[in-house]
Design a protein around this motif. Structure first.
Motif, PDB file in Angstrom:
ATOM      1  N   ASP A  95       0.839  -1.195   0.000  1.00 16.15           N
ATOM      2  CA  ASP A  95       0.000   0.000   0.000  1.00 16.15           C
ATOM      3  C   ASP A  95       0.874   1.245   0.000  1.00 16.15           C
ATOM      4  OD1 ASP A  95      -2.270  -1.573   0.113  1.00 16.15           O
ATOM      5  OD2 ASP A  95      -2.430  -1.456   2.304  1.00 16.15           O
ATOM      6  N   TRP A  96       0.312   2.321  -0.515  1.00 11.47           N
ATOM      7  CA  TRP A  96       1.049   3.575  -0.543  1.00 11.47           C
ATOM      8  C   TRP A  96       1.238   4.095   0.873  1.00 11.47           C
ATOM      9  CZ3 TRP A  96       1.985   7.227  -4.853  1.00 11.47           C
ATOM     10  CH2 TRP A  96       1.882   6.612  -6.098  1.00 11.47           C
ATOM     11  N   ALA A  97       2.450   4.523   1.177  1.00 14.15           N
ATOM     12  CA  ALA A  97       2.759   5.117   2.473  1.00 14.15           C
ATOM     13  C   ALA A  97       2.424   6.609   2.436  1.00 14.15           C
ATOM     14  CB  ALA A  97       4.241   4.924   2.798  1.00 14.15           C
ATOM     15  N   ARG A  98       2.335   7.196   3.607  1.00 16.92           N
ATOM     16  CA  ARG A  98       1.973   8.609   3.704  1.00 16.92           C
ATOM     17  C   ARG A  98       2.937   9.486   2.909  1.00 16.92           C
ATOM     18  NH1 ARG A  98      -0.681  12.382   6.883  1.00 16.92           N
ATOM     19  NH2 ARG A  98       0.488  14.301   7.235  1.00 16.92           N
ATOM     20  N   ASP A  99       4.241   9.204   3.001  1.00 20.48           N
ATOM     21  CA  ASP A  99       5.231  10.000   2.268  1.00 20.48           C
ATOM     22  C   ASP A  99       4.937   9.983   0.770  1.00 20.48           C
ATOM     23  OD1 ASP A  99       6.273   8.454   4.616  1.00 20.48           O
ATOM     24  OD2 ASP A  99       7.917   9.890   4.450  1.00 20.48           O
ATOM     25  N   GLU A 100       4.593   8.819   0.250  1.00 17.97           N
ATOM     26  CA  GLU A 100       4.313   8.675  -1.176  1.00 17.97           C
ATOM     27  C   GLU A 100       3.055   9.431  -1.578  1.00 17.97           C
ATOM     28  OE1 GLU A 100       5.895   4.265  -2.248  1.00 17.97           O
ATOM     29  OE2 GLU A 100       4.311   4.340  -0.742  1.00 17.97           O
ATOM     30  N   VAL A 101       2.020   9.351  -0.747  1.00 24.45           N
ATOM     31  CA  VAL A 101       0.774  10.049  -1.051  1.00 24.45           C
ATOM     32  C   VAL A 101       0.982  11.565  -1.011  1.00 24.45           C
ATOM     33  CG1 VAL A 101      -1.630  10.407  -0.349  1.00 24.45           C
ATOM     34  CG2 VAL A 101      -0.626   8.125  -0.204  1.00 24.45           C
ATOM     35  N   ILE A 102       1.823  12.030  -0.091  1.00 24.94           N
ATOM     36  CA  ILE A 102       2.120  13.464  -0.023  1.00 24.94           C
ATOM     37  C   ILE A 102       2.722  13.943  -1.338  1.00 24.94           C
ATOM     38  CG2 ILE A 102       3.694  15.147   1.016  1.00 24.94           C
ATOM     39  CD1 ILE A 102       3.230  13.742   3.697  1.00 24.94           C
ATOM     40  N   LEU A 103       3.674  13.183  -1.877  1.00 24.20           N
ATOM     41  CA  LEU A 103       4.307  13.575  -3.133  1.00 24.20           C
ATOM     42  C   LEU A 103       3.315  13.547  -4.300  1.00 24.20           C
ATOM     43  CD1 LEU A 103       7.718  11.725  -2.711  1.00 24.20           C
ATOM     44  CD2 LEU A 103       7.348  14.194  -2.706  1.00 24.20           C
ATOM     45  N   ASP A 120       2.533  11.883 -18.933  1.00 23.32           N
ATOM     46  CA  ASP A 120       2.963  13.194 -18.447  1.00 23.32           C
ATOM     47  C   ASP A 120       4.372  13.101 -17.859  1.00 23.32           C
ATOM     48  OD1 ASP A 120       3.250  15.511 -16.529  1.00 23.32           O
ATOM     49  OD2 ASP A 120       1.243  15.953 -17.285  1.00 23.32           O
ATOM     50  N   ARG A 121       5.225  14.037 -18.240  1.00 25.71           N
ATOM     51  CA  ARG A 121       6.609  14.026 -17.779  1.00 25.71           C
ATOM     52  C   ARG A 121       6.700  14.035 -16.249  1.00 25.71           C
ATOM     53  NH1 ARG A 121       9.165  18.107 -15.853  1.00 25.71           N
ATOM     54  NH2 ARG A 121       7.634  19.574 -16.711  1.00 25.71           N
ATOM     55  N   ARG A 122       5.784  14.755 -15.595  1.00 30.30           N
ATOM     56  CA  ARG A 122       5.807  14.844 -14.129  1.00 30.30           C
ATOM     57  C   ARG A 122       5.479  13.503 -13.474  1.00 30.30           C
ATOM     58  NH1 ARG A 122       1.624  19.711 -14.002  1.00 30.30           N
ATOM     59  NH2 ARG A 122       0.903  18.407 -15.742  1.00 30.30           N
ATOM     60  N   VAL A 123       4.610  12.737 -14.122  1.00 34.19           N
ATOM     61  CA  VAL A 123       4.268  11.402 -13.615  1.00 34.19           C
ATOM     62  C   VAL A 123       5.477  10.478 -13.735  1.00 34.19           C
ATOM     63  CG1 VAL A 123       2.905   9.333 -14.119  1.00 34.19           C
ATOM     64  CG2 VAL A 123       1.793  11.568 -14.001  1.00 34.19           C
ATOM     65  N   ILE A 124       6.153  10.536 -14.864  1.00 30.81           N
ATOM     66  CA  ILE A 124       7.318   9.693 -15.088  1.00 30.81           C
ATOM     67  C   ILE A 124       8.426  10.047 -14.085  1.00 30.81           C
ATOM     68  CG2 ILE A 124       9.140   9.104 -16.743  1.00 30.81           C
ATOM     69  CD1 ILE A 124       7.030   9.612 -18.969  1.00 30.81           C
ATOM     70  N   GLU A 125       8.614  11.331 -13.827  1.00 36.41           N
ATOM     71  CA  GLU A 125       9.624  11.761 -12.865  1.00 36.41           C
ATOM     72  C   GLU A 125       9.281  11.303 -11.452  1.00 36.41           C
ATOM     73  OE1 GLU A 125       9.829  15.963 -13.317  1.00 36.41           O
ATOM     74  OE2 GLU A 125      11.101  15.886 -15.113  1.00 36.41           O
ATOM     75  N   LEU A 126       8.000  11.424 -11.065  1.00 33.62           N
ATOM     76  CA  LEU A 126       7.599  10.999  -9.730  1.00 33.62           C
ATOM     77  C   LEU A 126       7.737   9.488  -9.583  1.00 33.62           C
ATOM     78  CD1 LEU A 126       6.546  11.607  -6.944  1.00 33.62           C
ATOM     79  CD2 LEU A 126       4.202  11.533  -7.844  1.00 33.62           C
ATOM     80  N   SER A 127       7.429   8.748 -10.638  1.00 32.65           N
ATOM     81  CA  SER A 127       7.584   7.293 -10.612  1.00 32.65           C
ATOM     82  C   SER A 127       9.036   6.923 -10.287  1.00 32.65           C
ATOM     83  CB  SER A 127       7.187   6.690 -11.960  1.00 32.65           C
ATOM     84  OG  SER A 127       7.539   5.329 -12.030  1.00 32.65           O
ATOM     85  N   ALA A 128       9.976   7.585 -10.946  1.00 32.74           N
ATOM     86  CA  ALA A 128      11.396   7.306 -10.707  1.00 32.74           C
ATOM     87  C   ALA A 128      11.786   7.683  -9.280  1.00 32.74           C
ATOM     88  CB  ALA A 128      12.242   8.076 -11.721  1.00 32.74           C
ATOM     89  N   ASN A 147       5.156   2.135 -10.925  1.00 33.16           N
ATOM     90  CA  ASN A 147       5.434   2.496 -12.316  1.00 33.16           C
ATOM     91  C   ASN A 147       4.521   3.663 -12.724  1.00 33.16           C
ATOM     92  OD1 ASN A 147       2.925   1.375 -12.773  1.00 33.16           O
ATOM     93  ND2 ASN A 147       3.657  -0.358 -13.952  1.00 33.16           N
ATOM     94  N   PRO A 148       4.766   4.286 -13.886  1.00 35.94           N
ATOM     95  CA  PRO A 148       3.957   5.443 -14.287  1.00 35.94           C
ATOM     96  C   PRO A 148       2.454   5.164 -14.295  1.00 35.94           C
ATOM     97  CG  PRO A 148       5.922   5.334 -15.636  1.00 35.94           C
ATOM     98  CD  PRO A 148       5.912   4.076 -14.803  1.00 35.94           C
ATOM     99  N   ASN A 149       2.052   3.939 -14.659  1.00 36.49           N
ATOM    100  CA  ASN A 149       0.621   3.617 -14.647  1.00 36.49           C
ATOM    101  C   ASN A 149       0.055   3.735 -13.230  1.00 36.49           C
ATOM    102  OD1 ASN A 149      -0.052   3.039 -17.347  1.00 36.49           O
ATOM    103  ND2 ASN A 149       0.974   1.058 -17.221  1.00 36.49           N
ATOM    104  N   GLY A 150       0.781   3.180 -12.265  1.00 37.67           N
ATOM    105  CA  GLY A 150       0.322   3.224 -10.884  1.00 37.67           C
ATOM    106  C   GLY A 150       0.301   4.639 -10.330  1.00 37.67           C
ATOM    107  N   VAL A 151       1.306   5.443 -10.693  1.00 42.98           N
ATOM    108  CA  VAL A 151       1.365   6.827 -10.223  1.00 42.98           C
ATOM    109  C   VAL A 151       0.227   7.646 -10.817  1.00 42.98           C
ATOM    110  CG1 VAL A 151       2.733   8.946 -10.230  1.00 42.98           C
ATOM    111  CG2 VAL A 151       3.846   6.736  -9.824  1.00 42.98           C
ATOM    112  N   ALA A 152      -0.001   7.494 -12.104  1.00 39.96           N
ATOM    113  CA  ALA A 152      -1.093   8.230 -12.749  1.00 39.96           C
ATOM    114  C   ALA A 152      -2.431   7.856 -12.124  1.00 39.96           C
ATOM    115  CB  ALA A 152      -1.101   7.935 -14.253  1.00 39.96           C
TER     116      ALA A 152
END
Length: 357
Positions: A95-103, A120-128, A147-152
């Motif tokens: 599950d996503w942790a609080r730190d990850e959800v904040i970002l 989106d470039r910002r999604v790809i950057e956040l994924s990394a 991965n970018p799919n999960g972040v989006a």
């Protein structure tokens, strides 16, 4: 038979039996279902970790373990196999942790509270960036981890929970809603938290913090910023040099090493064993203090109990605020005791009067 007493050779025998019989027949023979948490990866193939560990017992302990005798997770099967040097992989990502959800929420806010597309470039950057966060063990991640799919998808989970959104919300968790409302209530503060997280990961500072800190940061420990900045905060508190300077400063001014919240004095209670002992607490959370040098005025000397209570739940009270709560509760208990005694005295008096009639 001792659970977990298996060898690498017995595991390889169980793997060979699995390959010969086939997965379905192997699981059916020993009464196991498909792995729900972790799989064993061996020579490019995946195996149901719990079933393999249970059958491995047959070769070392005389009989296979039944499915209801142990778990397939970190406490049993996965831990045993990993200890023997086998590669373990999570079936589902954590599950996503609080730190990850904040970002992720910071990203959504910057996009006008709208979800972002996977390209989106910002999604790809956040994924990394999320893949660098030292929050989840490698064994808990599968090949689709953040991965970018999960972040989006997470950005839409957050965006569709915004109060102004009129459509049907996507699947999300309570943590998404909690962090979203914190951004709405304190946008400047939460944006600074996200900035510190990004900066700490980009510079490697947060990645280098000792993983052993997690032994203390259980579900009962929380911070306004999240787990990684709490680790950094605790690292400041453990700075032996600062602690010694703070204690010396207090003593030089004629003070004592009594807890600044409740007044507990280790030396007074424990004698020589407690002499010179007290814990050091960094009063200001990292998102407020920033990355500047810690000053002695930023530190408070407190007992272990009060230290634990301060960190137990966000937002953290200051030692003074905790001290006020302790004093208020003490006064309430005293009033309750006084009222009880008065009630008992009245009752006793009534009994005496009744007996005199």
């Amino acid at each position: 038979m001792r659970r977990g007493a298996i060898t690498r050779g017995s595991v390889l025998k169980a793997v060979a039996e699995h390959d010969e019989a086939g997965r379905e027949a192997f699981l059916s023979k020993y009464g196991f279902g498909e792995a729900r948490s972790y799989v064993l990866v061996h020579e490019g193939r995946e195996y149901d970790s719990k079933a393999i560990a249970g059958v491995a017992h047959k070769w070392d302990q005389g009989r296979a373990l039944a499915a209801d005798e142990f778990s397939g997770g970190k406490d049993h099967a996965a831990a045993w196999l990993k200890r023997l040097g086998f590669q373990i992989r999570a079936v589902k990502n954590p599950d996503w942790a609080r730190d990850e959800v904040i970002l992720a929420c910071d990203l959504v806010m910057g996009n006008g509270w709208k979800g972002l597309d996977v390209q989106d470039r910002r999604v790809i950057e956040l994924s990394a960036l999320l893949q660098l966060l030292p929050l989840h063990a490698d064994a808990d991640r599968n090949d689709k981890f953040r991965n970018p799919n999960g972040v989006a998808r997470k950005t839409f989970d957050i965006a569709t929970r915004h109060p102004d959104y009129r459509g049907k919300p996507t699947n999300g968790g309570a943590l998404d809603v909690e962090v979203l409302h914190e951004f709405l209530a304190r946008p400047g503060e939460m944006t600074e938290v996200a900035r510190l997280l990004r900066q700490g990961i980009s510079t490697g500072e947060l990645q280098d913090l000792a993983q052993a800190d997690d032994e203390e940061l259980d579900d009962d420990f929380s911070a306004p910023e999240g787990r990684l900045l709490l680790r950094r905060h605790r690292a400041r508190e453990r700075n032996k040099g600062l602690r010694k300077k703070k204690i010396a400063s207090v003593l030089r001014k004629g003070g004592s090493l009594a807890c600044e919240a409740c007044g507990f004095d280790f030396e007074e209670v424990y004698g020589e064993r407690g002499a010179g002992y007290v814990e050091c607490h960094h009063i200001v959370p990292l998102h407020e203090a920033g990355e500047g040098t810690t000053k002695l005025n930023d530190l408070a000397l407190i007992c272990a109990n009060c230290h634990r209570m301060i960190h137990r739940r966000a937002p953290w009270p200051t030692p003074a605020e905790l001290g006020s709560a302790i004093a208020h509760r003490g006064q309430s208990r005293h009033r309750g005791t006084t009222v009880g005694k008065q009630r008992d005295e009245v009752a006793a008096s009534s009994d005496v009067q009744e007996g005199q009639r």
